[in-house]
Design a protein around this motif. Structure first.
Motif, PDB file in Angstrom:
ATOM      1  N   LEU A   8       0.826  -1.208   0.000  1.00  0.00           N
ATOM      2  CA  LEU A   8       0.000   0.000   0.000  1.00  0.00           C
ATOM      3  C   LEU A   8       0.859   1.257   0.000  1.00  0.00           C
ATOM      4  CD1 LEU A   8      -2.685  -1.113   2.628  1.00  0.00           C
ATOM      5  CD2 LEU A   8      -2.652  -1.479   0.156  1.00  0.00           C
TER       6      LEU A   8
ATOM      7  N   GLN B 265      -3.033   5.306   4.766  1.00  0.00           N
ATOM      8  CA  GLN B 265      -2.448   4.055   4.280  1.00  0.00           C
ATOM      9  C   GLN B 265      -2.279   3.052   5.418  1.00  0.00           C
ATOM     10  OE1 GLN B 265       0.519   6.762   2.284  1.00  0.00           O
ATOM     11  NE2 GLN B 265       0.877   4.919   1.066  1.00  0.00           N
TER      12      GLN B 265
ATOM     13  N   PHE C 244      -5.500   9.106  -1.636  1.00  0.00           N
ATOM     14  CA  PHE C 244      -5.939   9.288  -3.014  1.00  0.00           C
ATOM     15  C   PHE C 244      -6.758  10.567  -3.187  1.00  0.00           C
ATOM     16  CE2 PHE C 244      -5.041   4.726  -3.268  1.00  0.00           C
ATOM     17  CZ  PHE C 244      -4.359   4.667  -4.476  1.00  0.00           C
TER      18      PHE C 244
ATOM     19  N   TRP D 236     -13.059  -2.971   3.179  1.00  0.00           N
ATOM     20  CA  TRP D 236     -12.406  -3.397   1.941  1.00  0.00           C
ATOM     21  C   TRP D 236     -13.438  -4.098   1.065  1.00  0.00           C
ATOM     22  CZ3 TRP D 236      -7.699  -2.735  -0.298  1.00  0.00           C
ATOM     23  CH2 TRP D 236      -6.671  -2.209   0.487  1.00  0.00           C
TER      24      TRP D 236
ATOM     25  N   TRP E 111     -10.494   0.187  -1.196  1.00  0.00           N
ATOM     26  CA  TRP E 111     -10.666   0.719   0.158  1.00  0.00           C
ATOM     27  C   TRP E 111     -11.077   2.176   0.031  1.00  0.00           C
ATOM     28  CZ3 TRP E 111      -8.587   4.547   3.365  1.00  0.00           C
ATOM     29  CH2 TRP E 111      -8.812   4.396   4.734  1.00  0.00           C
TER      30      TRP E 111
ATOM     31  N   THR F  15     -11.643   3.372  -3.650  1.00  0.00           N
ATOM     32  CA  THR F  15     -10.566   3.382  -4.644  1.00  0.00           C
ATOM     33  C   THR F  15      -9.883   2.021  -4.677  1.00  0.00           C
ATOM     34  OG1 THR F  15     -10.143   5.724  -4.203  1.00  0.00           O
ATOM     35  CG2 THR F  15      -8.441   4.513  -5.386  1.00  0.00           C
ATOM     36  N   ASP F  16      -9.559   1.563  -5.900  1.00  0.00           N
ATOM     37  CA  ASP F  16      -8.820   0.315  -6.030  1.00  0.00           C
ATOM     38  C   ASP F  16      -7.365   0.533  -5.602  1.00  0.00           C
ATOM     39  OD1 ASP F  16     -10.565  -0.665  -9.050  1.00  0.00           O
ATOM     40  OD2 ASP F  16     -10.935  -1.220  -6.961  1.00  0.00           O
ATOM     41  N   TRP F  17      -6.969  -0.153  -4.557  1.00  0.00           N
ATOM     42  CA  TRP F  17      -5.594  -0.055  -4.061  1.00  0.00           C
ATOM     43  C   TRP F  17      -4.774  -1.273  -4.477  1.00  0.00           C
ATOM     44  CZ3 TRP F  17      -4.165   2.812   0.931  1.00  0.00           C
ATOM     45  CH2 TRP F  17      -4.965   3.954   1.095  1.00  0.00           C
TER      46      TRP F  17
ATOM     47  N   TRP G 115      -0.784   2.522  -9.455  1.00  0.00           N
ATOM     48  CA  TRP G 115      -1.261   3.771  -8.876  1.00  0.00           C
ATOM     49  C   TRP G 115      -0.865   4.981  -9.718  1.00  0.00           C
ATOM     50  CZ3 TRP G 115      -0.894   4.466  -2.903  1.00  0.00           C
ATOM     51  CH2 TRP G 115      -1.506   3.387  -2.264  1.00  0.00           C
TER      52      TRP G 115
ATOM     53  N   SER H 196      -3.387   7.596 -10.715  1.00  0.00           N
ATOM     54  CA  SER H 196      -4.210   8.228  -9.689  1.00  0.00           C
ATOM     55  C   SER H 196      -3.800   9.682  -9.474  1.00  0.00           C
ATOM     56  CB  SER H 196      -4.064   7.468  -8.371  1.00  0.00           C
ATOM     57  OG  SER H 196      -4.473   6.140  -8.531  1.00  0.00           O
TER      58      SER H 196
END
Length: 617
Positions: free
Chosen positions: A187, A255, A503, A522, A527, A530-532, A553, A556
């Motif tokens: 992450l 995070q 994000f 989740w 999360w 947003t797709d992490w 990422w 983003s």
């Protein structure tokens, strides 16, 4: 004139000459005897005569009271001994002394202990490092907390997974056994880069993982008690690596919260058995823990059966309050002790930089945290910035409540190996009740005292024990959780502030608090909308096990600032957070996750890099 002698006269003269020669020989003989007598008498008063066997000498480690190193050397010389090695970090020396003088030396004022240092210890070392003689080596740290007693009884943490939310883990020797490390999601801001995904580019997480669960590839199944191998406190436990910070120690509190949520949701999925969570960091956020989102996330993990161990902090923020989330009364807050390199707790003290807390909330217990030798990550940020902290080629020395927390996390895994049904409340109670009080240490700062693994295993289970503190609902401010620590753009023009995640998406703390408790925060790999990461464990990890798939990422943005342009970098969380105390000399010594957060004081002087997370490194 010529004289001729008669035969009689010649005979008489020869006899006279013979007697004179004999007299001279007797005189010389007498002188020789006299000299021998004098040498013999001198030998009686001083060194033994050459004809006698030399006095037997033994090699010993002589430990003295703090600051008494010069006095120890004088005492050794006073009994006819010779100092061969100064161990300043242990207030001790290694010396050769007459065997029959050991008892009198031990009785000398200021000498607190003598132990034999067998020749085999000095005849070789590991990678140029004598672990037996170093008070911060894994070998001695394990001895000081009595972990080998647990190993001898078959309790090594086997079957227990320890989640380490940190800067990642590199499978250096000591963590390279198959299945020793399982990669959870990455992450961190480095997740898009497949070359460093999951890996510790900073150098902190690998050290913590090794202290907890390290074991050299030469001893995958033991024994772990020799000084010439590296082993963590719980050598058969398994590390679940959840990376949140990059090579500068940079991360955002959102995070970390997302990482804790992931650990709770996946604690028993895909063959995992996460029972311990190690958090060697903190922020200087001071809002009431009862509404703080970061504190709430740790309590949720606790209520879901995960023992959460947190570094108390290293007073990097200039006050005595424990860092967030260590200030939450449910978790196990750990301070850093200086063992003085001795097995006796009578001389142990608490490091000045180990956060004391206050009467309402202070460390629950302490563990060794000064000059701890951990596994090194070659070419990581800390390794390049502070080469003076290297120990041989395999290790790096650091001090801080980070290291102390990792020691306690290992102990918790060992205890759960012995009694898998213990609740987190019971684990905390057992560890605290079995700790060894330190008579020479600050009462507030030490909590219940020094971790004692043997004592914990022998302690009966506290039946029906439940903590009754008021719980956090997490409805407070995400920004207040950050305290003074903010991720910033590389040029420093843009800071991540307010009630938004990394994000830039709005963080509704009240709603999150409910969803997190229910395990719904989740949604696959997403999360907070947003797709992490990907939706499953589907990539091979470096240790042969499956890992959590990452998603890119790079596309983003946050508040209109693309990651590729205003990439979050070393301006904060990178300041005061990763619970250490410095990598230089005998301790890492500065202020960072980049500042004040990895529970210590940094990797060098004033910081790892910028302005970080509540502890130091």
């Amino acid at each position: 004139m010529t004289y001729a002698m008669s035969t009689h006269t010649q005979r008489s003269t020869a006899v006279a000459i013979g007697w004179a020669a004999a007299a001279r020989r007797r005189t010389v003989a007498h002188l020789v005897l006299l000299l021998l007598l004098l040498v013999t008498l001198a030998g009686v008063r001083g060194a033994p005569p050459a004809t006698l066997a030399p006095e037997r000498m033994v090699r010993v480690i002589v430990t003295g009271a703090g600051g008494f190193l010069a006095g120890i050397e004088r005492a050794v010389a006073g009994v006819g001994g010779l100092v061969s090695w100064r161990l300043e970090s242990m207030d001790a020396v290694i010396a050769e002394v007459p065997a029959d003088a050991v008892r009198s030396l031990a009785a000398t004022r200021g000498v607190v202990g003598i132990s034999q240092d067998r020749p085999v210890r000095m005849s070789h070392s590991i990678d140029g490092f004598n672990a037996a003689a170093d008070g911060g080596s894994a070998y001695n740290v394990n001895r000081f907390v009595q972990a080998p007693n647990a190993w001898s009884r078959g309790y090594t943490g086997e079957g227990v997974d320890v989640a380490v939310i940190d800067t990642g883990v590199v499978p250096v020797d000591g963590l390279a056994n198959a299945g020793a490390v399982i990669n959870g999601p990455d992450l961190s801001l480095e997740a898009p880069d497949a070359n460093v995904r999951y890996l510790d580019t900073y150098g902190h997480g690998t050290a913590m993982a090794g202290i907890i669960a390290g074991r050299d590839s030469s001893i995958p199944n033991g024994p772990y008690t020799s000084h010439d191998v590296y082993a963590g406190v719980a050598p058969k436990s398994r590390i679940v690596n959840v990376k949140v910070a990059n090579s500068q120690g940079v991360t955002d509190v959102s995070q970390v919260i997302a990482a804790i949520d992931w650990v709770v949701l996946n604690a028993h999925s895909n063959g995992l058995n996460i029972r311990v969570l190690n958090l060697s960091f903190g922020t200087d956020g001071i809002q009431d823990y009862r509404i703080d989102p970061l504190a709430r996330s740790t309590e949720i993990a606790w209520r879901h059966g995960i023992v959460v161990v947190v570094s108390a902090g290293n007073t990097g923020f200039g006050d005595e309050q424990l860092n967030n989330p260590a200030y939450d009364p449910y978790v196990i807050a750990v301070g850093a002790a200086d063992t003085k390199g001795t097995m006796s707790a009578s001389d142990d003290t608490i490091q000045d930089w180990s956060t004391r807390g206050n009467a309402a909330r202070h460390p629950d217990l302490v563990a060794p945290g000064k000059s701890i030798v951990g596994l090194r990550v070659p070419n990581s940020h800390a390794d390049q910035a502070f080469p003076q902290a290297r120990v041989g080629t395999r290790y790096m020395r650091g001090s801080g409540t980070s290291q102390a927390a990792a020691v306690v996390s290992g102990a918790a895994a060992v205890l759960l190996d012995q009694r898998p049904l213990l609740t987190p409340d019971q684990v905390k109670k057992v560890l605290m009740d079995s700790a060894t009080p330190l008579p020479s240490a600050d009462a507030l700062a030490q909590g219940e005292g020094l971790l004692n693994v043997k004592g914990a295993l022998d302690r009966p289970t506290p039946l029906l024990y439940v903590q009754t503190h008021q719980m956090s609902d997490g409805s407070g401010s995400l920004e207040e959780s950050r305290g003074s620590l903010h991720v910033a753009s590389e040029d420093g023009d843009v800071a991540l502030e307010g009630e938004v995640d990394v994000f830039g998406h709005k963080f509704e703390s009240g709603e999150w608090g409910i969803l997190s408790w229910l395990g719904d925060v989740w949604d696959g790999g997403a999360w907070n909308g947003t797709d992490w990461v990907g939706d499953c464990f589907c990539a091979e990890s470096v240790t042969g096990a499956v890992s959590w798939e990452a998603v890119p990422w790079s596309s983003s943005t946050w508040d209109g600032h693309p990651w590729s342009g205003h990439s979050w970098s070393g301006h904060s969380w990178s300041g005061h957070s990763w619970s250490g105390h410095s990598w230089s000399g005998h301790s890492w010594s500065g202020h960072s996750w980049s500042g004040h957060s990895w529970s210590g004081h940094s990797w060098s002087g004033h910081s790892w890099s910028t302005a970080g997370w509540g502890d130091d490194a």
